[in-house]
Design a protein around this motif. Structure first.
Motif, PDB file in Angstrom:
ATOM      1  N   GLU A  69      -7.267 -14.318   8.120  1.00  0.00           N
ATOM      2  CA  GLU A  69      -7.865 -14.586   6.726  1.00  0.00           C
ATOM      3  C   GLU A  69      -6.951 -13.936   5.761  1.00  0.00           C
ATOM      4  N   GLU A  70      -5.838 -13.953   5.807  1.00  0.00           N
ATOM      5  CA  GLU A  70      -4.861 -13.300   4.756  1.00  0.00           C
ATOM      6  C   GLU A  70      -4.964 -13.846   3.493  1.00  0.00           C
ATOM      7  N   GLU A  71      -5.131 -14.864   3.497  1.00  0.00           N
ATOM      8  CA  GLU A  71      -5.368 -15.510   2.105  1.00  0.00           C
ATOM      9  C   GLU A  71      -6.436 -15.112   1.221  1.00  0.00           C
ATOM     10  N   LEU A  72      -7.746 -14.886   1.954  1.00  0.00           N
ATOM     11  CA  LEU A  72      -9.059 -14.114   1.716  1.00  0.00           C
ATOM     12  C   LEU A  72      -8.592 -12.813   1.193  1.00  0.00           C
ATOM     13  N   PHE A  73      -8.003 -12.176   1.902  1.00  0.00           N
ATOM     14  CA  PHE A  73      -7.574 -10.784   1.902  1.00  0.00           C
ATOM     15  C   PHE A  73      -6.883 -10.554   0.396  1.00  0.00           C
ATOM     16  N   ILE A  74      -5.853 -11.658  -0.077  1.00  0.00           N
ATOM     17  CA  ILE A  74      -5.169 -11.430  -1.142  1.00  0.00           C
ATOM     18  C   ILE A  74      -6.249 -11.937  -2.374  1.00  0.00           C
ATOM     19  N   ARG A  75      -7.044 -12.967  -2.139  1.00  0.00           N
ATOM     20  CA  ARG A  75      -7.933 -13.452  -3.287  1.00  0.00           C
ATOM     21  C   ARG A  75      -8.816 -12.129  -3.706  1.00  0.00           C
ATOM     22  N   LEU A  76      -9.208 -11.549  -2.670  1.00  0.00           N
ATOM     23  CA  LEU A  76     -10.281 -10.497  -3.015  1.00  0.00           C
ATOM     24  C   LEU A  76      -9.600  -9.196  -3.596  1.00  0.00           C
ATOM     25  N   ASN A  77      -8.115  -9.227  -3.301  1.00  0.00           N
ATOM     26  CA  ASN A  77      -7.452  -7.967  -3.932  1.00  0.00           C
ATOM     27  C   ASN A  77      -7.578  -6.773  -3.332  1.00  0.00           C
ATOM     28  N   TYR A  78      -7.671  -6.963  -1.857  1.00  0.00           N
ATOM     29  CA  TYR A  78      -8.081  -5.804  -1.023  1.00  0.00           C
ATOM     30  C   TYR A  78      -6.914  -4.837  -0.959  1.00  0.00           C
ATOM     31  N   SER A  79      -5.657  -5.426  -1.167  1.00  0.00           N
ATOM     32  CA  SER A  79      -4.600  -4.232  -1.047  1.00  0.00           C
ATOM     33  C   SER A  79      -4.817  -3.156  -2.071  1.00  0.00           C
ATOM     34  N   GLN A  80      -5.606  -3.366  -3.199  1.00  0.00           N
ATOM     35  CA  GLN A  80      -5.631  -2.168  -4.020  1.00  0.00           C
ATOM     36  C   GLN A  80      -6.493  -0.908  -3.615  1.00  0.00           C
ATOM     37  N   TYR A  81      -7.150  -1.191  -2.499  1.00  0.00           N
ATOM     38  CA  TYR A  81      -7.757  -0.012  -1.442  1.00  0.00           C
ATOM     39  C   TYR A  81      -6.898   0.651  -0.853  1.00  0.00           C
ATOM     40  N   LEU A  82      -5.605   0.202  -0.479  1.00  0.00           N
ATOM     41  CA  LEU A  82      -4.692   0.705   0.430  1.00  0.00           C
ATOM     42  C   LEU A  82      -4.095   2.235  -0.344  1.00  0.00           C
ATOM     43  N   THR A  83      -4.246   3.263   0.258  1.00  0.00           N
ATOM     44  CA  THR A  83      -3.664   4.534  -0.327  1.00  0.00           C
ATOM     45  C   THR A  83      -2.258   4.846   0.145  1.00  0.00           C
ATOM     46  N   ASN A  84      -1.901   4.174   1.336  1.00  0.00           N
ATOM     47  CA  ASN A  84      -0.475   4.549   1.707  1.00  0.00           C
ATOM     48  C   ASN A  84       0.327   3.331   2.029  1.00  0.00           C
ATOM     49  N   THR A  85       0.998   2.777   0.876  1.00  0.00           N
ATOM     50  CA  THR A  85       1.783   1.651   0.822  1.00  0.00           C
ATOM     51  C   THR A  85       3.459   1.835   1.017  1.00  0.00           C
ATOM     52  N   SER A  86       3.887   2.979   1.285  1.00  0.00           N
ATOM     53  CA  SER A  86       5.088   3.384   1.124  1.00  0.00           C
ATOM     54  C   SER A  86       5.879   2.514   2.095  1.00  0.00           C
ATOM     55  N   GLU A  87       5.346   2.001   3.294  1.00  0.00           N
ATOM     56  CA  GLU A  87       6.096   1.203   4.334  1.00  0.00           C
ATOM     57  C   GLU A  87       5.403  -0.267   4.448  1.00  0.00           C
ATOM     58  N   GLU A  88       4.634  -0.693   3.323  1.00  0.00           N
ATOM     59  CA  GLU A  88       4.166  -1.821   3.330  1.00  0.00           C
ATOM     60  C   GLU A  88       5.002  -2.788   2.519  1.00  0.00           C
ATOM     61  N   THR A  89       5.359  -3.958   3.289  1.00  0.00           N
ATOM     62  CA  THR A  89       6.265  -4.795   2.335  1.00  0.00           C
ATOM     63  C   THR A  89       5.523  -6.137   2.362  1.00  0.00           C
ATOM     64  N   GLY A  90       4.386  -6.582   2.723  1.00  0.00           N
ATOM     65  CA  GLY A  90       3.587  -7.688   2.871  1.00  0.00           C
ATOM     66  C   GLY A  90       2.357  -7.510   2.066  1.00  0.00           C
ATOM     67  N   THR A  91       1.199  -8.157   2.400  1.00  0.00           N
ATOM     68  CA  THR A  91       0.031  -8.132   1.557  1.00  0.00           C
ATOM     69  C   THR A  91      -0.734  -6.940   1.817  1.00  0.00           C
ATOM     70  N   GLY A  92      -0.562  -6.241   2.657  1.00  0.00           N
ATOM     71  CA  GLY A  92      -1.198  -4.708   3.372  1.00  0.00           C
ATOM     72  C   GLY A  92      -2.153  -5.226   4.505  1.00  0.00           C
ATOM     73  N   ILE A  93      -2.288  -6.449   4.800  1.00  0.00           N
ATOM     74  CA  ILE A  93      -3.447  -6.604   5.813  1.00  0.00           C
ATOM     75  C   ILE A  93      -3.075  -6.022   7.246  1.00  0.00           C
ATOM     76  N   ASN A  94      -1.731  -5.792   7.282  1.00  0.00           N
ATOM     77  CA  ASN A  94      -1.398  -5.245   8.496  1.00  0.00           C
ATOM     78  C   ASN A  94      -1.073  -3.830   8.468  1.00  0.00           C
TER      79      ASN A  94
END
Length: 295
Positions: free
Chosen positions: A147-172
């Protein structure tokens, strides 16, 4: 044939104008309190005003306390003229059980293992972690990868606090993961239990509690507020809602088969069952993603 969640229910709730047609129900495990029952009702029904809940035969309405909920039949009574009770049309999403092996999934798995080192649901420690052996332990996505597309639509990456090594949507991100025993992982993906971040991270089982986890508290190793890799509450809140929709609304969602031995007709079985197109989409996404050339 898909399993039937409603067949084991011992709690049912109704619109009293249709006393023989339950709006939903649940299987009662010891951790279910009256207060939590009200929370579940507020997810699956809509009432256009104040309402009360009555156990049939009781002299007073139910109050949202920490007392255990009793089994039985409950009427949802509107406390004003012209009140309407509607069941939500929101559906839970369909999850795939397939494991993926892309490079970004391996990073996810390694980070979750390093953080948790045990099944955070049962508390079982992996004694072989020091030699990097993880047989029967799996890194589970809270919000499903399919459900990566839904993850993007809900803007759930905004809740991540550690994005230093994230290159994608953040779902992983490991903040979307928990380490579990393999059998517990399947129970989680089937919505047979959920973790309630708004009730001190207590585990609520919606089916027979074969692992003895109902009422347990999620292990603190994965939720240290000082650790930037701790999971995100909002993802657990989303999964809890999904589990309520699957188990409490209407007659409940079907429990899909996940054991397909070699040579069995998995596609045929999926296509002949309920919500076939959604299941196939989730399954195909999972399998295609497993060979995705993600750097």
């Amino acid at each position: 044939m898909p399993g039937n969640r409603s067949s084991i229910r011992n709690v049912h709730f109704y619109d009293p104008s249709r006393p023989e047609e339950p709006l939903g129900g649940l299987y009662l495990n010891p951790s279910m309190t009256r207060k939590k029952f009200f929370r579940l009702l507020n997810i699956v029904i809509h009432v256009n005003g104040p309402y009360s809940v009555w156990l049939r035969g009781a002299d007073v309405p139910l109050t949202p306390t920490e007392d255990p909920l009793e089994s039985g039949h409950y009427d949802i009574v509107c406390n004003f003229p012209g009140g309407m009770i509607l069941v939500t049309d929101e559906q839970c999403i369909v999850r795939s059980f397939s494991a993926t092996i892309s490079k970004r999934d391996r990073r996810f798995r390694e980070k979750v293992r390093h953080r948790d080192r045990k099944c955070v649901i049962t508390g079982v420690i992996n004694p072989a972690a020091y030699r990097d052996v993880w047989i029967s332990f799996e890194a589970a996505h809270i919000f499903p990868l399919s459900e990566e597309e839904l993850f993007i639509r809900l803007n759930y990456s905004q809740y991540l606090t550690n994005t230093s090594e994230e290159t994608g949507t953040g779902i992983n991100s490991c903040q979307n993961g928990l380490l579990m025993r393999s059998s517990v992982h399947k129970q989680f993906d089937s919505n047979n239990f959920a973790i309630d971040p708004d009730d001190d991270y207590k585990i609520t089982c919606f089916a027979e509690d074969i692992d003895g986890i109902d009422g347990r508290t999620l292990d603190p190793v994965c939720r240290d507020p000082r650790d930037e890799n701790s999971f995100v509450d909002e993802f657990l809140r989303w999964h809890f809602r999904q589990a309520v929709l699957a188990n409490v609304k209407g007659s409940g969602e079907p429990i899909f088969e996940s054991d397909f031995p070699d040579g069995s007709d998995m596609v045929g079985e999926i296509l002949s069952g309920p919500r076939a197109s959604e299941r196939m989409e989730a399954e195909l996404f999972s399998r295609l993603n497993s060979v995705s050339p993600i750097p």
